[in-house]
Structures are given as structure tokens and as C-alpha cells.
Design an enzyme around this catalytic site. Structure first.
Site, mmCIF file in Angstrom:
data_model
loop_
_atom_site.group_PDB
_atom_site.id
_atom_site.type_symbol
_atom_site.label_atom_id
_atom_site.label_comp_id
_atom_site.label_asym_id
_atom_site.label_seq_id
_atom_site.Cartn_x
_atom_site.Cartn_y
_atom_site.Cartn_z
ATOM 1 N N LYS A 66 1.109 4.804 6.796
ATOM 2 C CA LYS A 66 0.514 5.657 5.764
ATOM 3 C C LYS A 66 1.226 7.006 5.745
ATOM 4 O O LYS A 66 2.034 7.326 6.611
ATOM 5 C CB LYS A 66 -0.982 5.889 6.030
ATOM 6 N N SER B 295 0.797 -1.227 0.000
ATOM 7 C CA SER B 295 0.000 0.000 0.000
ATOM 8 C C SER B 295 0.831 1.278 0.000
ATOM 9 O O SER B 295 0.320 2.349 -0.284
ATOM 10 C CB SER B 295 -0.943 0.019 1.206
#
Length: 271
Positions: free
Chosen positions: A136, A65
């Protein structure tokens, strides 16, 4: 004087011990060595775990991701002191956080012994992180209005379009429209591989609203330590340097995702 005899006697006394006396000395040495080695090993493990808990923690990247910035199998070093002394996360920082209450509503149950062993292995980067830990990039901080997208398809922060060179080649900055003012004390976060990341966009309609409380941030990713060919410091981005403060940000009329917007992205448990 029989010097030869004396010399012979001295030589015989300097020969290595053999027989029962030598075995006795070896046994005494062995008896002292192993307990000391065991104590030293325990001390070393304790020091490593303390450093990992309070200062720098290795973190195994379990999903794609955050590609191309971080790849599957990378071991990164997370600076746990980055936000300890009054500093706060900034736009563009890559952070590890506990997603309990925002990305995950409750911690998964596991056997206590298994959990302890897995936690110890994860603390030194030998196992995947807990199912509640995520990595993230910070896109918006408290008070920011984050919108997708402008006419050029770029994410806007406080009315300024952001060019994001770290986004995975071929991905759009977001294929999901959204418009949100980030609550104070929280962060809006997204993966760099936008088409392969479950992030704040996917949790807008859930408890927590998709934002991550600042006090849930574990630390900032500073270095890629493994594999050797990937050794490097994580360079800060200047993508947000033209974004001003959040003063005057106008709340969006309807800060919800488009229906079905979560479809098409893989569910990366810790990505």
C-alpha cells in the site's frame, strides 16, 4: 636414422585415447563434476535466499489494488534496508508490510512443508506472497490527522488538501468518510486503486484500528523488475510536500467509519 618411424610413433601417442582408458577418465571427471555442481547450486540458492531475506526481496503483485502504479503480475523489488538504520516511512512511500494484527487478526494455518516451499518460492518472486503480506501507499504517519474529504473531494492531511496524481483514473480519493489521528509509531495506508482496495479505511472498527505498526513494515518498493516492458524505478511523489508536521493536529470527535462504508470494494487478500 629412421625419422619417419619416429614421427609415426609420436603421432600415434598423441591420438585421443579410446577404449577402457578413455571411459575411465570420463567416469572420473563425471564423478567429480556432479557433486561440485550440487554444492555450487546449494550455495547459489543460499545466497539468493539470504539476499532476499536481508537486502532486496522480489515481491509478486497479486491484485489490482495499487493500479496504475503496480499491476497484477508485476514483480517488484522491495528494499529491506530502507528503514533499517534510523530512517522511517514517509508519506507517499509505497511499502510492503505484514498485516498481522492490523489487516489480518491471525495468520492462516497451512501445512508446514507446503508453507516452507511456498515461502521459498515467494522469496524469489515465483509465488504469491503470504496472505498476511500487503502493499500500500503511506498516506499518514504518526501524529498526522487524516480526513476525508474536503469540499473538493480530496483527502486532507493536517489540514492540507492533497492532490494525488497516482490515484486510479475515475476513482474518488475516497468514497468513505473518515477522520483519524494516526497513533505514534503507526501508519495510515491506502491503495492507489481506491475503489478496489481494502486498506486502512476498511479496518477502522477492528482491533488495530486500521493503522499499521511501523515495525511491521517489510521494506519500501523501489523498482519494477518484471515484465521487461515495465522495468523502471518507482518514482517518489511530491504530493505531500506542502503537508506540514503533525504538531497541533486536533483529535477528531469520532474517528469511526460511516456505517456500511466497506461495501462495494473487492476483498483483495494481499492487495
Amino acid at each position: 636414422m629412421d625419422t619417419e618411424a619416429q614421427h609415426t610413433e609420436r603421432d600415434s601417442s598423441s591420438q585421443p585415447l579410446t577404449g577402457p582408458e578413455e571411459k575411465s577418465r570420463s567416469a572420473r571427471f563425471s564423478g567429480r563434476f556432479w557433486p561440485r555442481a550440487g554444492v555450487l547450486a546449494v550455495v547459489c540458492v543460499a545466497v539468493v535466499l539470504l539476499v532476499s531475506h536481508f537486502v532486496v526481496q522480489p515481491f509478486l503483485i497479486p491484485s489490482g489494488s495499487m493500479e496504475p502504479t503496480l499491476r497484477v503480475g508485476d514483480r517488484v523489488l522491495v528494499d529491506k534496508l530502507a528503514y533499517r538504520f534510523g530512517s522511517v516511512p514517509h508519506r507517499g512511500d509505497v511499502v510492503v508490510f505484514d498485516g498481522t494484527g492490523s489487516f489480518v487478526q491471525e495468520k492462516p494455518r497451512e501445512n508446514p512443508v507446503t508453507g516452507l516451499l511456498r515461502g521459498a518460492a515467494a522469496a524469489v518472486g515465483l509465488a504469491e506472497p503470504a496472505g498476511t503480506d500487503f502493499v500500500k501507499r503511506v498516506i499518514g504517519v504518526g501524529g498526522d490527522r487524516v480526513v476525508c474529504c474536503d469540499e473538493g473531494g480530496r483527502v486532507e492531511v493536517n489540514g492540507r488538501a492533497v492532490d494525488e496524481p497516482y490515484v486510479y483514473a475515475g476513482d474518488a480519493p475516497s468514497r468513505v468518510p473518515f477522520d483519524i489521528v494516526v497513533p505514534e509509531g503507526t501508519l495510515w495506508v491506502m491503495g492507489d486503486h481506491r475503489d478496489n482496495s481494502r486498506d486502512s479505511r476498511d479496518h477502522l472498527g477492528e482491533p488495530g484500528g486500521g493503522v499499521v505498526p511501523v515495525d511491521r513494515v517489510v521494506g519500501r518498493v523501489r523498482w519494477t523488475a518484471w515484465p521487461p516492458g515495465r522495468w523502471s524505478a518507482l518514482r517518489p511523489t511530491d504530493a505531500f510536500e506542502d503537508v506540514g508536521g503533525a504538531a497541533g493536529a486536533v483529535p477528531p470527535p469520532d474517528a469511526v467509519r460511516a456505517p456500511g462504508s466497506g461495501q462495494g470494494r473487492r476483498d483483495d487478500a494481499h492487495g
